[in-house]
Design a protein around this motif. Structure first.
Motif, PDB file in Angstrom:
ATOM      1  N   GLU A 134       0.828  -1.208   0.000  1.00 15.86           N
ATOM      2  CA  GLU A 134       0.000   0.000   0.000  1.00 15.86           C
ATOM      3  C   GLU A 134       0.866   1.265   0.000  1.00 15.86           C
ATOM      4  N   LEU A 135       1.991   1.205   0.699  1.00 14.83           N
ATOM      5  CA  LEU A 135       2.903   2.349   0.731  1.00 14.83           C
ATOM      6  C   LEU A 135       3.408   2.668  -0.676  1.00 14.83           C
ATOM      7  N   ILE A 136       3.875   1.657  -1.390  1.00 12.81           N
ATOM      8  CA  ILE A 136       4.427   1.883  -2.732  1.00 12.81           C
ATOM      9  C   ILE A 136       3.334   2.328  -3.707  1.00 12.81           C
ATOM     10  N   LEU A 137       2.178   1.677  -3.653  1.00 10.20           N
ATOM     11  CA  LEU A 137       1.092   2.060  -4.549  1.00 10.20           C
ATOM     12  C   LEU A 137       0.679   3.510  -4.328  1.00 10.20           C
ATOM     13  N   THR A 138       0.618   3.916  -3.056  1.00 12.45           N
ATOM     14  CA  THR A 138       0.239   5.297  -2.750  1.00 12.45           C
ATOM     15  C   THR A 138       1.342   6.269  -3.108  1.00 12.45           C
ATOM     16  N   PHE A 139       2.583   5.844  -3.019  1.00  9.97           N
ATOM     17  CA  PHE A 139       3.698   6.680  -3.466  1.00  9.97           C
ATOM     18  C   PHE A 139       3.511   7.052  -4.930  1.00  9.97           C
ATOM     19  N   PHE A 140       3.132   6.081  -5.749  1.00  7.84           N
ATOM     20  CA  PHE A 140       2.857   6.364  -7.160  1.00  7.84           C
ATOM     21  C   PHE A 140       1.700   7.354  -7.308  1.00  7.84           C
ATOM     22  N   LEU A 141       0.649   7.135  -6.517  1.00  4.26           N
ATOM     23  CA  LEU A 141      -0.534   7.984  -6.621  1.00  4.26           C
ATOM     24  C   LEU A 141      -0.217   9.440  -6.276  1.00  4.26           C
ATOM     25  N   VAL A 142       0.444   9.648  -5.137  1.00  4.26           N
ATOM     26  CA  VAL A 142       0.750  11.019  -4.722  1.00  4.26           C
ATOM     27  C   VAL A 142       1.819  11.633  -5.617  1.00  4.26           C
ATOM     28  N   SER A 143       2.703  10.822  -6.171  1.00  5.75           N
ATOM     29  CA  SER A 143       3.645  11.328  -7.164  1.00  5.75           C
ATOM     30  C   SER A 143       2.895  11.887  -8.366  1.00  5.75           C
ATOM     31  N   ALA A 144       1.845  11.202  -8.775  1.00  6.17           N
ATOM     32  CA  ALA A 144       1.038  11.698  -9.894  1.00  6.17           C
ATOM     33  C   ALA A 144       0.351  13.007  -9.533  1.00  6.17           C
ATOM     34  N   VAL A 145      -0.095  13.116  -8.278  1.00  8.46           N
ATOM     35  CA  VAL A 145      -0.723  14.369  -7.826  1.00  8.46           C
ATOM     36  C   VAL A 145       0.260  15.526  -7.958  1.00  8.46           C
ATOM     37  N   PHE A 146       1.468  15.332  -7.452  1.00  8.38           N
ATOM     38  CA  PHE A 146       2.457  16.410  -7.500  1.00  8.38           C
ATOM     39  C   PHE A 146       2.955  16.651  -8.925  1.00  8.38           C
ATOM     40  N   GLY A 147       3.140  15.572  -9.680  1.00 12.07           N
ATOM     41  CA  GLY A 147       3.705  15.718 -11.010  1.00 12.07           C
ATOM     42  C   GLY A 147       2.749  16.265 -12.050  1.00 12.07           C
ATOM     43  N   THR A 148       1.445  16.056 -11.851  1.00 12.62           N
ATOM     44  CA  THR A 148       0.480  16.497 -12.868  1.00 12.62           C
ATOM     45  C   THR A 148      -0.451  17.602 -12.395  1.00 12.62           C
ATOM     46  N   LEU A 166      -4.601   4.629 -10.578  1.00 12.02           N
ATOM     47  CA  LEU A 166      -5.445   3.602  -9.978  1.00 12.02           C
ATOM     48  C   LEU A 166      -5.574   2.399 -10.894  1.00 12.02           C
ATOM     49  N   LEU A 167      -5.542   2.634 -12.197  1.00 10.61           N
ATOM     50  CA  LEU A 167      -5.663   1.521 -13.133  1.00 10.61           C
ATOM     51  C   LEU A 167      -4.528   0.525 -12.949  1.00 10.61           C
ATOM     52  N   PHE A 168      -3.278   0.997 -13.020  1.00 15.67           N
ATOM     53  CA  PHE A 168      -2.190   0.020 -12.896  1.00 15.67           C
ATOM     54  C   PHE A 168      -1.956  -0.408 -11.460  1.00 15.67           C
ATOM     55  N   ASP A 169      -2.248   0.462 -10.485  1.00 12.71           N
ATOM     56  CA  ASP A 169      -2.087   0.066  -9.081  1.00 12.71           C
ATOM     57  C   ASP A 169      -3.066  -1.053  -8.709  1.00 12.71           C
ATOM     58  N   ILE A 170      -4.313  -0.938  -9.149  1.00 13.85           N
ATOM     59  CA  ILE A 170      -5.303  -1.958  -8.800  1.00 13.85           C
ATOM     60  C   ILE A 170      -5.039  -3.257  -9.547  1.00 13.85           C
ATOM     61  N   LEU A 171      -4.584  -3.168 -10.793  1.00  9.44           N
ATOM     62  CA  LEU A 171      -4.263  -4.392 -11.530  1.00  9.44           C
ATOM     63  C   LEU A 171      -3.174  -5.189 -10.822  1.00  9.44           C
ATOM     64  N   VAL A 172      -2.215  -4.482 -10.229  1.00  8.74           N
ATOM     65  CA  VAL A 172      -1.128  -5.168  -9.517  1.00  8.74           C
ATOM     66  C   VAL A 172      -1.510  -5.489  -8.081  1.00  8.74           C
ATOM     67  N   GLY A 173      -2.020  -4.493  -7.360  1.00  7.56           N
ATOM     68  CA  GLY A 173      -2.248  -4.653  -5.932  1.00  7.56           C
ATOM     69  C   GLY A 173      -3.615  -5.155  -5.535  1.00  7.56           C
ATOM     70  N   GLY A 174      -4.578  -5.094  -6.449  1.00  7.57           N
ATOM     71  CA  GLY A 174      -5.935  -5.521  -6.108  1.00  7.57           C
ATOM     72  C   GLY A 174      -6.016  -6.922  -5.532  1.00  7.57           C
ATOM     73  N   PRO A 175      -5.411  -7.920  -6.172  1.00 10.24           N
ATOM     74  CA  PRO A 175      -5.487  -9.283  -5.621  1.00 10.24           C
ATOM     75  C   PRO A 175      -4.691  -9.469  -4.333  1.00 10.24           C
ATOM     76  N   LEU A 176      -3.790  -8.538  -4.029  1.00 10.81           N
ATOM     77  CA  LEU A 176      -2.911  -8.686  -2.871  1.00 10.81           C
ATOM     78  C   LEU A 176      -3.447  -7.986  -1.627  1.00 10.81           C
ATOM     79  N   THR A 177      -3.837  -6.722  -1.780  1.00 10.48           N
ATOM     80  CA  THR A 177      -4.306  -5.943  -0.625  1.00 10.48           C
ATOM     81  C   THR A 177      -5.652  -5.258  -0.869  1.00 10.48           C
ATOM     82  N   GLY A 178      -6.179  -5.364  -2.068  1.00 10.95           N
ATOM     83  CA  GLY A 178      -7.362  -4.596  -2.429  1.00 10.95           C
ATOM     84  C   GLY A 178      -7.007  -3.248  -3.016  1.00 10.95           C
TER      85      GLY A 178
END
Length: 233
Positions: A134-148, A166-178
């Motif tokens: 969840e930490l890494i997935l959210t790192f990507f998300l907030v990076s997108a917030v700051f970068g875009t 969210l598209l690529f984060d959920i495809l990877v992390g959805g089965p693991l943590t939701g």
């Protein structure tokens, strides 16, 4: 800057939309196996609703819609503590209202089988691993917030660059943590359903990941020669 009540109203509407659609698509997928939604459909639904809700609210409230985003902006002094507290309270209340309406409007059997869309940690994933994911997935998300959206050099793409995470984060992390990446997304359905298992994962991971991303962008990646950063509240 819009008044605080206007900003809170925008945050409530945006967070409500994200949690309602996010929980509802999980319920429909779980309760109606022939719907053909699957993991890709769940990821797309989350990506599109977040993109649209951020785009709709970003000029009013900054389009946080996520306590992890708000805390990242607080850590970089882009929002004041009083507004940040009000934002987070509003996001959590909106998430509960959204989950309550999903429970009230969708078939009870589908709601029960999908646990009202509460994120679920796979049995093969440990607590520490789940927090790290969840930490890494959210790192990507907030990076997108700051970068875009936050950076003065950001491309003008509205909220769609953020939503696509969210598209690529959920495809990877959805089965693991939701792949919640958002304490409000996890909190609303859990509060209404009473399924609190693993909730710490969806607070610790996203908050730490969000703050780390915010600090990296604020002090390393955003050009220091750019005009003084504007607040995102």
């Amino acid at each position: 800057m819009p008044s605080l009540p206007r900003r809170l109203t925008a945050e409530a509407i945006g967070t409500f939309g994200l949690v309602f659609i996010g929980a509802a698509v999980v319920v429909v997928n779980g309760g109606f196996p022939n719907s053909g939604i699957g993991l890709l459909g769940i990821a797309l639904a989350h990506a599109v609703v977040l993109s649209v809700m951020i785009t709709a609210t970003m000029t009013i409230s900054g389009g946080h819609l996520n306590p992890a985003v708000t805390l990242g902006l607080l850590a970089t002094r882009r929002i004041d503590p009083v507004s940040a507290a009000a934002y987070i309270a509003t996001q959590l209340v909106a998430a509960v209202v959204a989950a309550f309406l999903v429970k009230s409007l969708l078939p009870p059997q589908a709601v029960q089988s999908a646990m009202l869309g509460v994120p679920v940690i796979a049995s093969s994933v440990s607590l520490g691993q789940a927090i790290g994911i969840e930490l890494i997935l959210t790192f990507f998300l907030v990076s997108a917030v700051f970068g875009t959206a936050v950076s003065p050099d950001a491309p003008r793409v509205g909220g769609f660059g953020i939503g696509l995470v969210l598209l690529f984060d959920i495809l990877v992390g959805g089965p693991l943590t939701g792949a919640a990446m958002n304490p409000a997304r996890a909190f609303g359905p859990a509060a209404v359903s009473g399924a609190w298992v693993g909730q710490l994962v969806y607070w610790i991971g996203p908050i730490v990941g969000g703050i780390l991303a915010a600090l990296v962008w604020e002090y390393v990646l955003i050009p220091r020669t750019s005009p003084k950063r504007r607040r995102s509240d």
